[in-house]
Scaffold this motif. Structure first.
Motif, PDB file in Angstrom:
ATOM      1  N   ASP A 151       0.826  -1.209   0.000  1.00 27.86           N
ATOM      2  CA  ASP A 151       0.000   0.000   0.000  1.00 27.86           C
ATOM      3  C   ASP A 151       0.862   1.262   0.000  1.00 27.86           C
ATOM      4  O   ASP A 151       1.742   1.419   0.855  1.00 27.86           O
ATOM      5  CB  ASP A 151      -0.918  -0.011   1.229  1.00 27.86           C
ATOM      6  N   ARG A 190       0.069   4.497   0.567  1.00 25.94           N
ATOM      7  CA  ARG A 190      -0.162   5.478   1.626  1.00 25.94           C
ATOM      8  C   ARG A 190       0.578   5.127   2.915  1.00 25.94           C
ATOM      9  O   ARG A 190       1.039   6.013   3.629  1.00 25.94           O
ATOM     10  CB  ARG A 190      -1.652   5.594   1.937  1.00 25.94           C
ATOM     11  N   THR A 191       0.647   3.836   3.215  1.00 29.07           N
ATOM     12  CA  THR A 191       1.178   3.423   4.519  1.00 29.07           C
ATOM     13  C   THR A 191       2.653   3.041   4.480  1.00 29.07           C
ATOM     14  O   THR A 191       3.178   2.504   5.461  1.00 29.07           O
ATOM     15  CB  THR A 191       0.363   2.229   5.053  1.00 29.07           C
ATOM     16  N   SER A 210       2.648  12.753  10.107  1.00 29.51           N
ATOM     17  CA  SER A 210       1.321  13.319  10.344  1.00 29.51           C
ATOM     18  C   SER A 210       1.371  14.767  10.812  1.00 29.51           C
ATOM     19  O   SER A 210       0.461  15.553  10.517  1.00 29.51           O
ATOM     20  CB  SER A 210       0.558  12.468  11.361  1.00 29.51           C
ATOM     21  N   TRP A 221      10.257   6.740  -1.550  1.00 26.60           N
ATOM     22  CA  TRP A 221       8.800   6.630  -1.535  1.00 26.60           C
ATOM     23  C   TRP A 221       8.137   7.403  -2.674  1.00 26.60           C
ATOM     24  O   TRP A 221       7.375   6.853  -3.461  1.00 26.60           O
ATOM     25  CB  TRP A 221       8.287   7.133  -0.182  1.00 26.60           C
ATOM     26  N   GLU A 266      -6.984   2.285  -7.479  1.00 28.20           N
ATOM     27  CA  GLU A 266      -6.181   2.577  -6.286  1.00 28.20           C
ATOM     28  C   GLU A 266      -4.825   3.153  -6.666  1.00 28.20           C
ATOM     29  O   GLU A 266      -4.318   4.074  -6.017  1.00 28.20           O
ATOM     30  CB  GLU A 266      -6.006   1.290  -5.464  1.00 28.20           C
ATOM     31  N   ARG A 281      -5.253   6.690  -7.571  1.00 22.87           N
ATOM     32  CA  ARG A 281      -5.437   7.503  -6.373  1.00 22.87           C
ATOM     33  C   ARG A 281      -4.112   7.819  -5.695  1.00 22.87           C
ATOM     34  O   ARG A 281      -3.981   8.835  -5.010  1.00 22.87           O
ATOM     35  CB  ARG A 281      -6.358   6.784  -5.390  1.00 22.87           C
ATOM     36  N   SER A 282      -3.138   6.947  -5.894  1.00 21.39           N
ATOM     37  CA  SER A 282      -1.836   7.202  -5.278  1.00 21.39           C
ATOM     38  C   SER A 282      -1.197   8.472  -5.842  1.00 21.39           C
ATOM     39  O   SER A 282      -0.409   9.131  -5.152  1.00 21.39           O
ATOM     40  CB  SER A 282      -0.896   6.008  -5.478  1.00 21.39           C
ATOM     41  N   ASP A 326      -2.621  11.067  -3.694  1.00 20.61           N
ATOM     42  CA  ASP A 326      -1.983  11.004  -2.379  1.00 20.61           C
ATOM     43  C   ASP A 326      -0.605  11.655  -2.425  1.00 20.61           C
ATOM     44  O   ASP A 326      -0.213  12.384  -1.505  1.00 20.61           O
ATOM     45  CB  ASP A 326      -1.850   9.548  -1.922  1.00 20.61           C
ATOM     46  N   ILE A 373       0.913  14.943  -0.216  1.00 13.92           N
ATOM     47  CA  ILE A 373       2.177  14.942   0.530  1.00 13.92           C
ATOM     48  C   ILE A 373       3.101  16.042   0.013  1.00 13.92           C
ATOM     49  O   ILE A 373       3.756  16.750   0.792  1.00 13.92           O
ATOM     50  CB  ILE A 373       2.870  13.570   0.411  1.00 13.92           C
TER      51      ILE A 373
END
Length: 740
Positions: A66, A68-69, A79, A116, A176, A179-180, A183, A187
């Motif tokens: 994944d 996001r994680t 965060s 990342w 998905e 969608r990254s 995301d 960031i």
């Protein structure tokens, strides 16, 4: 904004003579690190993104799970960054590390983010096995930096991947992965805020990275003290983040275009690029123009292409105006070469005045006569436009052809103009089978053809009233701009449009009308003329180019085929008026009271009353000429006219006084809303049948009471996020009216 802490590259340091150790296998040439953009061959190689290696035995590799994680799986907690703004003053990297990431090191943050958001994102979105070495190259110091030369290869492999007969799980997986990209954008916006806060001096900003070549030198010297050159190549935390932010934004932009499933473009401020433009001498006004108008890829192209205006002094310029583009009453015409002392030449004034008195438009013909010593002399003849096809010249007065004191230009400028006209004729003959029976074409140039002497004020005003007709009736309009004149014959199409978008010509108030009403719009380049309309049509007719370069097409929307037809009409068009007023957001003029004159001229109004009005009353005189008032004016920002009947109206449409930091809202169609009203069906079985209502047009009350409008004073923002259906009812009683 204090950008000094981002400076990290030395341009004059000698290449390290130390051997290379522990480098991955990389190619070794000093080309641009953004090769996928096909930048000009002579572009400065000054935007280099290091390959950040982890230290202390740490290793990062994207695991394909994944997206996001991934930070949590690597032990990073980002965060706290979501609450940081440019005004944040209670955040420090060291306390953030101690509180949220006690087992991590700031020296490894750059490596983690690069793994990342660059390599991981590329792998996650494309489903390809990414070879890190394909994106690495040694720089002139022997250090390893990021290159995008192989990006196109991976993009092509991704597009060629089988996409048919996908299962539901595969479709969900595709969604998905797309969608990254969003995301990653979130960031990167957070990283941008952290950088902004650091550059404003509100964050602790420690040095966290030194190039390997510097570390090797320190070991060889047995010292921890850095030389000034080595210190300049080391990076603070904000400098590392600026590298990551810039390179990953470029990647997100490239992947978004390739995916074909996203319609936005990554625009805005990119701190690393901002610094490089400041270092190169760019004016703050043009840097801001790049932020607001160009996607990141085209901002990079603009930087690589450079500007002749970078050689000028911009110390007195600011984001709302470049003082070097202004040509006031004291302005002097410039020669083509510094030190040139050639004489001024002017047309036969009496003959020109006679043509104007007869209600015609004077056009000029240049020729060169040689005497016995073979020294050529420029001759100027004047003719009536009704007898000849002619070229209208569109230019920026401050570039050298403007003269507020007399109808004359330097002879060297006349020779330059003559050569551009000859190039235009050659281009037309070669590309469009046009045959000219004269050695050169007549032209119209405001500096020479609008009488300047006080005794000719009436004829001057009459000429200004005719401006719309002059540019509309010309065979073509030829743009003269210092940057554009340097365009070589082989320049790529996209670079032509980027340079035009960042030219002084594209920022001036009068040139909007001159470009919009042209029958054919051409750039006077280096030895050739370039047909802008052909480029715009080319990009509009190919869906991929529309998607990839929609930022440029938005800038030149006034040359899209259907808009060209509207602009050339003498009939008032509500849509065209809205388009122009919105476009004025980023245009300037040396004389503020020209604004109303220029707007009225573009809309083909009889602007005699505007010219006769006092400068402070010209906006009211202009608005009184509108058959209907463009609706997006009502929702505009800025100071209003403080006079009964006009309190709804802006004092100016020009930035920054008239529209603050915002342009007018988007143009509003005549079929403005579909709502349930009289005559429409009722709600049945949960479905709503809407009827379309024409937007009632606003106008000035004939007795001076103010603006008459039947248009609901409601604007719904963010309608796409509404979770419930609703019905807007329009009442048919519109009898009451109070003046504003």
């Amino acid at each position: 904004m204090n950008l000094a802490c981002l400076t990290n590259l030395s341009r004059t340091s000698p290449r390290s003579l130390l051997p290379f150790h522990n480098h991955p296998k990389t190619e070794q040439f000093p080309h641009s690190k953004m090769e996928h953009l096909n930048l000009p061959n002579n572009a400065d190689d000054r935007i280099k993104i290091p390959y950040y290696r982890p230290v202390g035995g740490v290793s990062y590799s994207y695991d394909g799970l994944d997206f996001r994680t991934y930070p949590q799986r690597c032990g990073w907690d980002l965060s706290a960054w979501s609450s940081i703004t440019a005004e944040t003053n209670d955040f420090s990297f060291s306390s953030w590390l101690a509180t949220s990431n006690p087992t991590q090191s700031l020296e490894n943050l750059g490596s983690f983010l690069q793994t990342w958001l660059f390599f991981g994102l590329l792998s996650h979105v494309t489903r390809l096995d990414i070879k890190t070495a394909d994106f690495l190259r040694r720089d002139e110091y022997g250090d390893v930096s990021i290159t995008t030369a192989a990006l196109q290869k991976y993009q092509e492999s991704w597009v060629a991947h089988p996409n048919e007969e996908k299962s539901e799980d595969e479709e969900r997986d595709d969604l998905e992965r797309m969608r990254s990209l969003r995301d990653a954008e979130i960031i990167l916006r957070q990283i941008e805020n952290v950088i902004s806060a650091a550059l404003e001096g509100t964050l602790e900003d420690p040095v966290v990275w030194k190039p390997e070549s510097v570390l090797l030198r320190l070991r060889a010297r047995g010292s921890v003290e850095l030389t000034p050159e080595e210190r300049g190549r080391s990076k603070t935390m904000s400098a590392v983040l600026a590298d990551i932010h810039f390179s990953c934004c470029l990647l997100v932009a490239a992947l978004s275009v390739t995916s074909g499933e996203v319609s936005w473009q990554y625009t805005g401020v990119f701190p690393l690029l901002h610094l490089r433009m400041i270092e190169d001498g760019w004016c703050p006004f043009y840097i801001r123009r790049a932020w607001h108008n160009l996607a990141i890829e085209n901002q990079v192209r603009a930087f690589a292409l450079g500007s002749i205006r970078c050689k000028l002094d911009h110390s007195d310029c600011h984001r709302s105006k470049c003082v070097q583009d202004q040509a006031g009453s004291a302005h002097e015409p410039a020669h083509c070469v510094v030190g040139c002392k050639c004489a001024l030449i002017q047309p036969p004034i009496e003959e020109m005045i006679e043509i104007l008195k007869n209600g015609d438009i004077p056009v000029l013909l240049l020729s060169e006569d040689e005497d016995d010593d073979t020294v050529s002399e420029m001759r100027v003849q004047v003719h009536a436009a009704k007898d000849f096809p002619y070229i209208a010249i569109s230019h920026v007065w401050a570039d050298g052809l403007g003269n507020p004191k007399e109808n004359a230009i330097p002879e060297c400028q006349a020779r330059r103009l003559h050569q551009h006209l000859l190039s235009y004729m050659r281009e037309r003959e070669e590309s469009e089978d046009t045959l000219y029976f004269a050695e050169t074409l007549p032209f119209w140039l405001d500096t020479l053809c609008i009488p300047i002497a006080p005794e000719y004020k009436e004829l001057r005003n009459a000429s200004i009233v005719q401006m719309h007709q002059i540019y509309r009736d010309a065979e073509a309009t030829l743009i003269l701009d210092q940057d554009l004149e340097n365009l070589p014959p082989s320049e790529a199409n996209v670079n032509v449009l980027v340079r035009l978008a960042m030219s002084a010509w594209s920022t001036r108030l009068w040139t909007y009308q001159e470009g919009a009403t042209a029958r054919g719009l051409y750039i006077a380049g280096d030895g050739r003329s370039i047909h802008i309309d052909m480029l715009v049509d080319l990009y509009m007719n190919k869906q991929r180019l529309q998607r990839e370069f929609k930022d440029l097409l938005q800038i030149f929307r006034f040359r899209i085929a259907e808009n060209r037809m509207l602009a050339r009409s003498n009939d008032y068009d509500d849509w065209q008026a809205q388009c122009m007023l919105r476009a004025l957001f980023q245009r300037t003029t040396s004389r503020g009271d020209d604004e109303a004159i220029c707007i009225g001229s573009f809309l083909a109004f009889d602007i005699s009353t505007v010219l006769e009005a006092e400068p402070g009353d010209r906006m009211k005189a202009l608005l009184s000429l509108f058959p209907t008032i463009p609706p997006n004016i009502i929702f505009g920002f800025g100071e209003r006219i403080a006079e009964k009947g006009f309190r709804w109206a802006p004092k100016t449409f020009l930035y920054p006084d008239g529209l603050a930091f915002y342009p007018l809202p988007p143009e509003m169609l005549r079929d403005y809303a579909s709502v349930q009203g009289p005559g429409s069906s009722s709600v049945e079985n949960g479905a709503i049948d809407f009827a379309t209502y024409k937007r009632a047009e606003s106008y000035l009350h004939p007795e001076g009471l103010g603006l008459v409008t039947f248009f609901p004073s409601i604007r719904l923002i963010g309608g796409e996020s509404l979770t419930q259906h609703f019905v807007l009812r329009i009442e048919s009683t519109m009898d009451s009216f109070s003046g504003r």
